[in-house]
Design a protein around this motif. Structure first.
Motif, mmCIF file in Angstrom:
data_model
loop_
_atom_site.group_PDB
_atom_site.id
_atom_site.type_symbol
_atom_site.label_atom_id
_atom_site.label_comp_id
_atom_site.label_asym_id
_atom_site.label_seq_id
_atom_site.Cartn_x
_atom_site.Cartn_y
_atom_site.Cartn_z
ATOM 1 N N GLN A 1 0.830 -1.204 0.000
ATOM 2 C CA GLN A 1 0.000 0.000 0.000
ATOM 3 C C GLN A 1 0.858 1.244 0.000
ATOM 4 O OE1 GLN A 1 -2.633 0.074 3.401
ATOM 5 N NE2 GLN A 1 -4.362 -0.394 2.091
ATOM 6 N N LYS A 2 0.288 2.316 -0.527
ATOM 7 C CA LYS A 2 0.928 3.625 -0.475
ATOM 8 C C LYS A 2 -0.100 4.611 0.065
ATOM 9 C CE LYS A 2 3.830 6.747 -2.990
ATOM 10 N NZ LYS A 2 4.756 6.827 -4.088
ATOM 11 N N CYS B 1 -5.153 6.001 1.411
ATOM 12 C CA CYS B 1 -4.306 4.854 1.073
ATOM 13 C C CYS B 1 -4.820 4.137 -0.167
ATOM 14 C CB CYS B 1 -4.255 3.874 2.240
ATOM 15 S SG CYS B 1 -3.508 4.573 3.727
ATOM 16 N N SER B 2 -3.869 3.683 -0.978
ATOM 17 C CA SER B 2 -4.197 2.950 -2.196
ATOM 18 C C SER B 2 -3.463 1.616 -2.187
ATOM 19 C CB SER B 2 -3.778 3.757 -3.424
ATOM 20 O OG SER B 2 -3.893 2.956 -4.585
ATOM 21 N N ASP B 3 -4.178 0.574 -2.584
ATOM 22 C CA ASP B 3 -3.549 -0.743 -2.721
ATOM 23 C C ASP B 3 -3.386 -1.110 -4.197
ATOM 24 O OD1 ASP B 3 -6.139 -1.273 -3.501
ATOM 25 O OD2 ASP B 3 -6.551 -2.726 -1.920
ATOM 26 N N GLY B 4 -3.542 -0.107 -5.071
ATOM 27 C CA GLY B 4 -3.437 -0.331 -6.505
ATOM 28 C C GLY B 4 -4.780 -0.569 -7.156
ATOM 29 N N VAL B 5 -5.797 -0.866 -6.352
ATOM 30 C CA VAL B 5 -7.140 -1.111 -6.872
ATOM 31 C C VAL B 5 -8.108 -0.038 -6.386
ATOM 32 C CG1 VAL B 5 -9.084 -2.731 -6.903
ATOM 33 C CG2 VAL B 5 -6.734 -3.603 -6.968
ATOM 34 N N ALA B 6 -8.053 0.254 -5.089
ATOM 35 C CA ALA B 6 -8.988 1.210 -4.496
ATOM 36 C C ALA B 6 -8.242 2.175 -3.584
ATOM 37 C CB ALA B 6 -10.048 0.470 -3.699
ATOM 38 N N ILE B 7 -8.859 3.352 -3.403
ATOM 39 C CA ILE B 7 -8.329 4.344 -2.482
ATOM 40 C C ILE B 7 -9.332 4.509 -1.361
ATOM 41 C CG2 ILE B 7 -7.678 6.763 -2.164
ATOM 42 C CD1 ILE B 7 -6.871 6.813 -5.117
#
Length: 132
Positions: free
Chosen positions: A72-73, A92-98
């Motif tokens: 996550q970022k 936070c984003s896991d590459g799919v959702a924020i």
């Protein structure tokens, strides 16, 4: 003439010191101090994860308003210092959702923090600062 109370000065210095400790979250953090060398690298004064860092231990990197995990970022939206505790709200984003995430960081020892969240799954994780 007013005199300054030395005890008041001591209390103010301790409060300022605790706040400074809470505010100093920049760096590499791991749940396992022995895994630091396998997880992090530093180039041009910037910390990053090594390849396959997620295979060793949980970790995160704090650099200013950026908090990065292996999956996550996050970008800090707000932060409130409360002595040795810091309440953080981050996108936070896991590459799919924020999503917005709220957590508390407690300074729990020299180069040690406890990250707490009441989120969907309550958790308390202890992290140690990795020497970089």
């Amino acid at each position: 003439m007013k005199t300054f109370d030395p005890l008041l000065l001591l209390v103010l210095l301790v409060m300022q010191s605790a706040s400074a400790q809470a505010a100093d979250l920049n760096g590499a953090w791991s749940i396992d101090a022995s895994a630091c060398g396998s997880m992090f690298t530093k180039e041009n004064n910037r910390i990053s994860f090594k390849k396959d860092a997620d295979l060793h231990a949980g970790g995160l990197i704090v650099q200013g308003r950026e908090i990065t995990g292996t999956l996550q970022k996050c970008t800090v939206k707000s932060r409130r210092d409360d002595g040795p505790n810091v309440r953080v709200v981050a996108a936070c984003s896991d590459g799919v959702a924020i999503s917005d995430v709220t957590f508390e960081v407690k300074h729990s020892g020299e180069n040690q923090i406890t990250l707490s969240s009441n989120g969907p799954v309550p958790m308390d994780m202890i992290y140690v600062r990795c020497p970089m």
